[in-house]
Structure formats: structure tokens, C-alpha cells
Design a protein around this motif. Structure first.
Motif, mmCIF file in Angstrom:
data_model
loop_
_atom_site.group_PDB
_atom_site.id
_atom_site.type_symbol
_atom_site.label_atom_id
_atom_site.label_comp_id
_atom_site.label_asym_id
_atom_site.label_seq_id
_atom_site.Cartn_x
_atom_site.Cartn_y
_atom_site.Cartn_z
ATOM 1 N N ASN A 205 68.095 8.754 -30.868
ATOM 2 C CA ASN A 205 67.457 7.441 -30.905
ATOM 3 C C ASN A 205 66.202 7.372 -30.049
ATOM 4 O O ASN A 205 65.408 6.442 -30.185
ATOM 5 C CB ASN A 205 68.429 6.366 -30.393
ATOM 6 C CG ASN A 205 69.722 6.331 -31.183
ATOM 7 O OD1 ASN A 205 70.616 7.139 -30.935
ATOM 8 N ND2 ASN A 205 69.842 5.405 -32.108
ATOM 9 N N ALA A 206 66.034 8.341 -29.171
ATOM 10 C CA ALA A 206 64.959 8.264 -28.185
ATOM 11 C C ALA A 206 63.654 8.903 -28.648
ATOM 12 O O ALA A 206 62.568 8.464 -28.238
ATOM 13 C CB ALA A 206 65.403 8.917 -26.877
ATOM 14 N N LEU A 239 57.104 5.515 -43.585
ATOM 15 C CA LEU A 239 57.747 6.422 -42.628
ATOM 16 C C LEU A 239 56.937 6.532 -41.341
ATOM 17 O O LEU A 239 57.502 6.598 -40.246
ATOM 18 C CB LEU A 239 57.926 7.800 -43.271
ATOM 19 C CG LEU A 239 58.955 7.857 -44.402
ATOM 20 C CD1 LEU A 239 58.801 9.137 -45.217
ATOM 21 C CD2 LEU A 239 60.373 7.761 -43.838
ATOM 22 N N ALA A 240 55.614 6.542 -41.474
ATOM 23 C CA ALA A 240 54.762 6.625 -40.286
ATOM 24 C C ALA A 240 54.963 5.397 -39.402
ATOM 25 O O ALA A 240 54.854 5.487 -38.169
ATOM 26 C CB ALA A 240 53.301 6.750 -40.695
ATOM 27 N N GLU A 241 55.282 4.261 -40.022
ATOM 28 C CA GLU A 241 55.510 3.044 -39.244
ATOM 29 C C GLU A 241 56.730 3.189 -38.331
ATOM 30 O O GLU A 241 56.795 2.581 -37.264
ATOM 31 C CB GLU A 241 55.699 1.854 -40.183
ATOM 32 C CG GLU A 241 55.695 0.522 -39.461
ATOM 33 C CD GLU A 241 55.852 -0.652 -40.401
ATOM 34 O OE1 GLU A 241 55.044 -1.589 -40.317
ATOM 35 O OE2 GLU A 241 56.806 -0.639 -41.216
ATOM 36 N N LEU A 242 57.694 4.001 -38.755
ATOM 37 C CA LEU A 242 58.870 4.226 -37.922
ATOM 38 C C LEU A 242 58.507 4.936 -36.621
ATOM 39 O O LEU A 242 59.260 4.871 -35.645
ATOM 40 C CB LEU A 242 59.908 5.064 -38.682
ATOM 41 C CG LEU A 242 60.478 4.457 -39.964
ATOM 42 C CD1 LEU A 242 61.425 5.439 -40.639
ATOM 43 C CD2 LEU A 242 61.191 3.142 -39.675
ATOM 44 N N ALA A 291 70.211 -4.742 -31.963
ATOM 45 C CA ALA A 291 69.124 -4.748 -32.943
ATOM 46 C C ALA A 291 69.477 -3.902 -34.164
ATOM 47 O O ALA A 291 69.246 -4.307 -35.309
ATOM 48 C CB ALA A 291 67.832 -4.240 -32.295
ATOM 49 N N ALA A 292 70.045 -2.726 -33.926
ATOM 50 C CA ALA A 292 70.442 -1.861 -35.039
ATOM 51 C C ALA A 292 71.497 -2.529 -35.898
ATOM 52 O O ALA A 292 71.468 -2.439 -37.135
ATOM 53 C CB ALA A 292 70.957 -0.526 -34.507
ATOM 54 N N ALA A 293 72.438 -3.220 -35.254
ATOM 55 C CA ALA A 293 73.493 -3.908 -36.005
ATOM 56 C C ALA A 293 72.917 -5.021 -36.864
ATOM 57 O O ALA A 293 73.353 -5.235 -38.007
ATOM 58 C CB ALA A 293 74.541 -4.467 -35.045
ATOM 59 N N LEU A 294 71.936 -5.736 -36.356
ATOM 60 C CA LEU A 294 71.310 -6.792 -37.155
ATOM 61 C C LEU A 294 70.698 -6.222 -38.430
ATOM 62 O O LEU A 294 70.793 -6.821 -39.502
ATOM 63 C CB LEU A 294 70.236 -7.503 -36.329
ATOM 64 C CG LEU A 294 70.751 -8.438 -35.228
ATOM 65 C CD1 LEU A 294 69.618 -8.832 -34.294
ATOM 66 C CD2 LEU A 294 71.400 -9.673 -35.843
ATOM 67 N N ARG A 333 63.198 -0.121 -31.738
ATOM 68 C CA ARG A 333 62.671 1.239 -31.655
ATOM 69 C C ARG A 333 63.764 2.289 -31.824
ATOM 70 O O ARG A 333 63.600 3.286 -32.531
ATOM 71 C CB ARG A 333 61.977 1.433 -30.303
ATOM 72 C CG ARG A 333 61.461 2.854 -30.098
ATOM 73 C CD ARG A 333 60.884 3.046 -28.711
ATOM 74 N NE ARG A 333 60.873 4.468 -28.371
ATOM 75 C CZ ARG A 333 61.097 4.947 -27.180
ATOM 76 N NH1 ARG A 333 61.385 4.137 -26.180
ATOM 77 N NH2 ARG A 333 61.071 6.247 -26.960
ATOM 78 N N GLY A 334 64.906 2.099 -31.158
ATOM 79 C CA GLY A 334 65.977 3.084 -31.255
ATOM 80 C C GLY A 334 66.487 3.230 -32.667
ATOM 81 O O GLY A 334 66.742 4.346 -33.148
#
Length: 389
Positions: A205-206, A239-242, A291-294, A333-334
Motif C-alpha cells: 500500500n505504501a 492508471l497514471a492517476e493512481l 477509505a479503502a472500505a468506502l 492513497r493506500g
């Protein structure tokens, strides 16, 4: 993309569709069951409910049965009792290994291989995490230690671990109803409240784990004649936005499940949520996991936000914890970095797939993945919906 289990059950799919319908109706009460069925079919990588049912018919009765000697060795190593039935596969191999089912005179068990867990672990930390979570009221399949006290045992070059089997319904599908997401929020708060220490944030995630650019991967796919190479090239901006999240200060990371998605949660006895898939447990700032759960619980694959589901998840967290971690665009971000690493791995896996069955599955999976990438616009919409509450 959701994956059908071995020997799939059409009744389970019907139940999944009805559960999904409840989530869709949070946003539009007039949505018909046929729309939920169509949405579920697309989540499995099929264009229509009819095509999904045809695949279920094709796969019905298909399971792999392991060597009885292997079943016996697992039972002896983990002290499961006398084997009373074959060791049968439950699902195709995933990013960790493969799940199986084994019956003994002491009940049913869920052995699985964990050959490809990242980061590599002996399972001790996540097992202690599961044991603490169970004491905190989270329902989960109890982990089983071997007779030697270890979580993982190696058999013929494969790493095995075992959980007690818990009967439940099928995995859930997003968007999930607000009634369920509220319970998910409570589960997350319970896990974060344990405050189990970690050495740092999980590398998955980092940071990106591959140095190859998306343009390079698209060129590689094209050079290998991948049918989906054009889709990958078209997805490069998304993908670049990620990769475009700025580093921002975070709270102290704690041990988190790091994979509480609808695919890892079932509805069990009495309507209680059963949480599985603990193999990825690792360090995250709590706000990153919220955030990931949302994203995974309140956003459908087409990018639509279930505002009621998102709000209920946060409410459930607050009711258990007394508050909610501060959320902003940076807290996604993660989740974005993990997705970036997942997509990269899936692309390489699809290019390496062998055999008609594996290539067909990989082609369907990568097409679905590239067609349903989230964006910062989705993250911003989630934050706006929460701010309106």
C-alpha cells in the motif's frame, strides 16, 4: 473481478443478486431484480445474467480432489481427527494460493495453501490478530495451529494453514446495502481499536512495487499479441492517476485486515457478518483502511456511489469507536497504490497464462479490471457525500 467457486451453485448466485439489489435500491428504490442480476453478471466478467448462468452450468460438478495421502498428512499435522471424506477444492487458485475443504470426524475444515502471501509471513501475527478480533466480537473462521504449535506447515514444497469451516452465505457484491455497511464499519472500528502494533505501513500500500511504466506494460502486451493490449493502452491515463497522490502525514499505523472487501465477507448464522481472508493483514493507518472500505463497499463497478451505504459505514464506525479518522483525498492513497500494484501483477499474470482455460479466464479478468478503474473523481464524490451528512 469476482470469481466463481469450484462446483458453483446457482442458488448462491440468486442470493447474491438479491443482496446486491438491496444495495442498488439504497440509491434507486425502483431498481428491478433483473438489473441486479445483470450487474452481478458483469462483476463476474460476463455480459448478461444468462451468460453467467451458462458458465455455472458448465462448471457445475467440477472440483479437484487431492491425493488422500495429502488429506491425511494435513489432518495429522493440524490434529483435525480422522479423515472421513476427500480433500476437495473450493475455488481456483488466487493471489495467495488455493482453498480446500476437508471433512473429519471432528467436523469440517478449510485448509489452504499460502505459497504467495505478500509480504511473506509465518502467519503468527495475523493469527494473533484473528484471535484478538474474535474476542472483540468479530465473527471469523477460527485459525488452527498445528500439533507443533505453528500456524503454517510445509508439505511437499507447499505452505499450508487451516481454519475451522464456518457455514455462511455467498460473498457479498458492491454496492452493499446500508444495513450491511453499517456492520462493516463496526467491524473496522473493532479491529482498529485493538491497536496492535506494527513495524510500519505495508509495502503493498505504501509504494509501487514495479519500476515498469504503464506505457512499457502496454507496449509489452502489444508485443505479445494480447487481445486486451489496446484496452491497457487506453487505460494508461487512469492508471497514471493512481500514481499521482502526494505524500501526506498519516496517523500511526496499526495492524489491519487490509482486505475487508465484499468478497471477503459473508452473512452467517443470525445475520452476523463472517470475515475471511486474513492472510493480507498488515500495517496501515486506520484512515487508509476506512477509505479503502468506502471504495469497495459503497461504489459499484461502474463508479456509482451509494451515498447511504457510505454514510452507514462511517456511522457504524463512529458508533463503535466514538469517532471516525479524518478523511481527505490523501487518505485514498493506500487504496490507490494497492490497486496499482494489483493491476501490474494481473497484467503480468495474464501475459504468462498457459492453456485455453487459464488464458480465457485471464482475458476476462483483465478486461473487467481495466474497464472498472476508480478515479480521483470517485474519491471526491465519496467525500462530498459524507460531507453532506
Amino acid at each position: 473481478m469476482k470469481t466463481l467457486p469450484d462446483n458453483p451453485d446457482l442458488d448462491h448466485l440468486r442470493r447474491q443478486a438479491k443482496d446486491l439489489l438491496a444495495g442498488l435500491r439504497d440509491s434507486d428504490p425502483t431498481v428491478p431484480l433483473a438489473a441486479a442480476q445483470a450487474s452481478l453478471a458483469r462483476q463476474y466478467g460476463f455480459r448478461t445474467w444468462t451468460a453467467l448462468k451458462a458458465e455455472v452450468d458448465r462448471l457445475r460438478g467440477r472440483v479437484d480432489v487431492a491425493d488422500p495421502v495429502l488429506a491425511q498428512r494435513i489432518a495429522v499435522l493440524f490434529g483435525l481427527g480422522e479423515v472421513t471424506g476427500p480433500l476437495r477444492s473450493v475455488s481456483r487458485p488466487d493471489e495467495v494460493g488455493r482453498r480446500w475443504a476437508l471433512d473429519t470426524d471432528r467436523g469440517r475444515w478449510s485448509p489452504r495453501t499460502v505459497d504467495d502471501v505478500y509480504p511473506v509471513t509465518d502467519g503468527e501475527a495475523d493469527t494473533r490478530f484473528q484471535e484478538a478480533a474474535a474476542l472483540a466480537g468479530v465473527t471469523l473462521p477460527a485459525p488452527v495451529r498445528s500439533t507443533a504449535g505453528r500456524v503454517v506447515e510445509e508439505i511437499d514444497g507447499h505452505r499450508w494453514r487451516v481454519h475451522r469451516w464456518v457455514s455462511s452465505g455467498p460473498p457479498l457484491a458492491a454496492p452493499v446495502s446500508a444495513a450491511v455497511t453499517r456492520e462493516v464499519g463496526g467491524v473496522l472500528a473493532a479491529l482498529h481499536g485493538l491497536r496492535l502494533p506494527v513495524d510500519g505501513i505495508c509495502p503493498w500500500n505504501a509504494r509501487p512495487l514495479s519500476s515498469a511504466s504503464w506505457e512499457d506494460l502496454a507496449a509489452l502486451a502489444a508485443s505479445k499479441g494480447a487481445a486486451w493490449a489496446g484496452l491497457l493502452a487506453a487505460a494508461v491515463p487512469a492508471l497514471a492517476e493512481l500514481d499521482s497522490f502526494d505524500d501526506e502525514p498519516t496517523s500511526e499505523p496499526v495492524l489491519c485486515h487490509n482486505n475487508i472487501t465484499p468478497g471477503n465477507v459473508r452473512v452467517g448464522a443470525g445475520g452476523r457478518l463472517v470475515v475471511v481472508g486474513w492472510e493480507h493483514a498488515s500495517g496501515l493507518p486506520p484512515e487508509w483502511e476506512v477509505a479503502a472500505a468506502l471504495v469497495t463497499w459503497a461504489v459499484d463497478p461502474a463508479g456509482g456511489v451509494n451515498a447511504a451505504g457510505a454514510g452507514a459505514l462511517v456511522d457504524g464506525y463512529r458508533a463503535r469507536a466514538g469517532g471516525v479518522p479524518e478523511l481527505g483525498l490523501g487518505t485514498f492513497r493506500g487504496s490507490a497504490t494497492a490497486l496499482r500494484n494489483y493491476v501490474s501483477g494481473q497484467v503480468h499474470g495474464a501475459l504468462a497464462a498457459e492453456g485455453v482455460e487459464e488464458r480465457t479466464f485471464a482475458d476476462r479478468a483483465i478486461r473487467h479490471l481495466l474497464a472498472h478503474l476508480p478515479s480521483k473523481a470517485t474519491y471526491r464524490q465519496l467525500l462530498r457525500e459524507l460531507a453532506r451528512r
